[in-house]
Design a protein around this motif. Sequence first.
Motif, PDB file in Angstrom:
ATOM      1  N   VAL A   1      12.412   8.904   1.319  1.00 61.02           N
ATOM      2  CA  VAL A   1      11.251   8.389   2.029  1.00 61.02           C
ATOM      3  C   VAL A   1      11.107   6.896   1.766  1.00 61.02           C
ATOM      4  N   LYS A   2      10.907   6.140   2.850  1.00 65.02           N
ATOM      5  CA  LYS A   2      10.603   4.712   2.765  1.00 65.02           C
ATOM      6  C   LYS A   2       9.191   4.519   3.291  1.00 65.02           C
ATOM      7  N   ILE A   3       8.409   3.748   2.555  1.00 63.51           N
ATOM      8  CA  ILE A   3       7.034   3.470   2.940  1.00 63.51           C
ATOM      9  C   ILE A   3       6.880   1.957   3.055  1.00 63.51           C
ATOM     10  N   TYR A   4       6.519   1.482   4.247  1.00 60.19           N
ATOM     11  CA  TYR A   4       6.361   0.056   4.514  1.00 60.19           C
ATOM     12  C   TYR A   4       4.889  -0.264   4.720  1.00 60.19           C
ATOM     13  N   GLY A   5       4.471  -1.416   4.189  1.00 62.48           N
ATOM     14  CA  GLY A   5       3.112  -1.846   4.428  1.00 62.48           C
ATOM     15  C   GLY A   5       2.853  -3.240   3.886  1.00 62.48           C
ATOM     16  N   VAL A   6       1.677  -3.771   4.201  1.00 63.78           N
ATOM     17  CA  VAL A   6       1.258  -5.073   3.693  1.00 63.78           C
ATOM     18  C   VAL A   6       1.081  -4.946   2.177  1.00 63.78           C
ATOM     19  N   LYS A   7       1.758  -5.827   1.448  1.00 61.53           N
ATOM     20  CA  LYS A   7       1.837  -5.729  -0.010  1.00 61.53           C
ATOM     21  C   LYS A   7       0.474  -5.560  -0.679  1.00 61.53           C
ATOM     22  N   GLU A   8      -0.477  -6.392  -0.311  1.00 63.20           N
ATOM     23  CA  GLU A   8      -1.787  -6.351  -0.974  1.00 63.20           C
ATOM     24  C   GLU A   8      -2.509  -5.026  -0.756  1.00 63.20           C
ATOM     25  N   HIS A   9      -2.232  -4.364   0.338  1.00 64.86           N
ATOM     26  CA  HIS A   9      -2.887  -3.090   0.620  1.00 64.86           C
ATOM     27  C   HIS A   9      -2.088  -1.911   0.068  1.00 64.86           C
ATOM     28  N   LEU A  10      -0.769  -1.965   0.194  1.00 68.17           N
ATOM     29  CA  LEU A  10       0.084  -0.826  -0.152  1.00 68.17           C
ATOM     30  C   LEU A  10       0.305  -0.670  -1.648  1.00 68.17           C
TER      31      LEU A  10
ATOM     32  N   GLU B   1       9.723  20.272  -6.865  1.00 69.17           N
ATOM     33  CA  GLU B   1       8.900  19.196  -7.406  1.00 69.17           C
ATOM     34  C   GLU B   1       9.731  18.023  -7.909  1.00 69.17           C
ATOM     35  N   ASP B   2      10.920  18.289  -8.404  1.00 66.61           N
ATOM     36  CA  ASP B   2      11.732  17.225  -8.999  1.00 66.61           C
ATOM     37  C   ASP B   2      12.622  16.500  -7.987  1.00 66.61           C
ATOM     38  N   LYS B   3      12.415  16.697  -6.707  1.00 66.66           N
ATOM     39  CA  LYS B   3      13.236  16.058  -5.667  1.00 66.66           C
ATOM     40  C   LYS B   3      12.460  14.960  -4.947  1.00 66.66           C
ATOM     41  N   ARG B   4      11.913  14.037  -5.697  1.00 67.36           N
ATOM     42  CA  ARG B   4      11.152  12.936  -5.117  1.00 67.36           C
ATOM     43  C   ARG B   4      12.039  11.692  -5.086  1.00 67.36           C
ATOM     44  N   ALA B   5      12.230  11.123  -3.908  1.00 66.76           N
ATOM     45  CA  ALA B   5      12.984   9.880  -3.742  1.00 66.76           C
ATOM     46  C   ALA B   5      12.202   8.993  -2.778  1.00 66.76           C
ATOM     47  N   HIS B   6      11.318   8.159  -3.316  1.00 65.92           N
ATOM     48  CA  HIS B   6      10.451   7.303  -2.512  1.00 65.92           C
ATOM     49  C   HIS B   6      10.733   5.842  -2.821  1.00 65.92           C
ATOM     50  N   ARG B   7      10.765   5.036  -1.775  1.00 67.20           N
ATOM     51  CA  ARG B   7      10.936   3.596  -1.924  1.00 67.20           C
ATOM     52  C   ARG B   7       9.802   2.913  -1.169  1.00 67.20           C
ATOM     53  N   PHE B   8       9.095   2.052  -1.866  1.00 67.06           N
ATOM     54  CA  PHE B   8       8.011   1.291  -1.260  1.00 67.06           C
ATOM     55  C   PHE B   8       8.527  -0.103  -0.915  1.00 67.06           C
ATOM     56  N   ILE B   9       8.338  -0.492   0.328  1.00 65.96           N
ATOM     57  CA  ILE B   9       8.770  -1.794   0.802  1.00 65.96           C
ATOM     58  C   ILE B   9       7.509  -2.597   1.118  1.00 65.96           C
ATOM     59  N   TYR B  10       7.267  -3.600   0.283  1.00 64.69           N
ATOM     60  CA  TYR B  10       6.064  -4.424   0.408  1.00 64.69           C
ATOM     61  C   TYR B  10       6.368  -5.645   1.261  1.00 64.69           C
ATOM     62  N   LEU B  11       5.555  -5.850   2.257  1.00 67.64           N
ATOM     63  CA  LEU B  11       5.751  -6.959   3.178  1.00 67.64           C
ATOM     64  C   LEU B  11       4.588  -7.941   3.092  1.00 67.64           C
ATOM     65  N   ASP B  12       4.908  -9.220   3.163  1.00 66.96           N
ATOM     66  CA  ASP B  12       3.861 -10.216   3.295  1.00 66.96           C
ATOM     67  C   ASP B  12       3.249 -10.049   4.684  1.00 66.96           C
ATOM     68  N   LYS B  13       1.962 -10.262   4.770  1.00 64.10           N
ATOM     69  CA  LYS B  13       1.265 -10.038   6.043  1.00 64.10           C
ATOM     70  C   LYS B  13       1.922 -10.792   7.199  1.00 64.10           C
ATOM     71  N   GLU B  14       2.377 -12.006   6.946  1.00 63.34           N
ATOM     72  CA  GLU B  14       2.982 -12.797   8.031  1.00 63.34           C
ATOM     73  C   GLU B  14       4.360 -12.277   8.444  1.00 63.34           C
ATOM     74  N   ASP B  15       4.956 -11.385   7.656  1.00 64.94           N
ATOM     75  CA  ASP B  15       6.268 -10.814   7.988  1.00 64.94           C
ATOM     76  C   ASP B  15       6.178  -9.415   8.597  1.00 64.94           C
ATOM     77  N   PHE B  16       4.968  -8.926   8.789  1.00 67.29           N
ATOM     78  CA  PHE B  16       4.786  -7.553   9.287  1.00 67.29           C
ATOM     79  C   PHE B  16       4.044  -7.611  10.610  1.00 67.29           C
ATOM     80  N   PHE B  17       4.794  -7.674  11.693  1.00 67.50           N
ATOM     81  CA  PHE B  17       4.198  -7.671  13.027  1.00 67.50           C
ATOM     82  C   PHE B  17       3.834  -6.238  13.373  1.00 67.50           C
TER      83      PHE B  17
END
Length: 129
Positions: A4-13, A36-52
């Motif tokens: 799982v990849k989760i993208y969002g504005v850094k300050e909020h996410l 339960e032990d099969k969690r593979a999550h990556r958070f991708i933090y974006l600066d607001k100006e880079d997230f259209f």
Amino acid sequence: MSQVKIYGVKEHLKPQREKLSDIIHSCVMDALGMPEDKRAHRFIYLDKEDFFMPGGRTDAYTIIEISMIEGRADETKKKLIRLLFDRIQQQVGITYMDLEICIYESPACNWGFRGMHGDEIQLNYKINV
């Protein structure tokens, strides 16, 4: 197997990442029967100006991409998406309008983990659910 990849504005996410990870994983376990032990999550933090983002969205706008081995029924995938929408809105406050979810599937032979091809490994959970 799912990733799982989760993208969002850094300050909020970033302040919500642990809670979001727990919610996402609970949905994956409930809808797909993942252990339960099969969690593979990556958070991708974006600066607001880079997230259209589309009109009508706020800084809470979040995109969730789920990659997994193909084989789940359409109803199972729809259940996962519904659980994600509802639990994230109820427990974190990200509205339906600010959440987008996409599931990407590929054949097991396209996956490699634990030194093996995905179509050769014995999993401790079912794919065809």
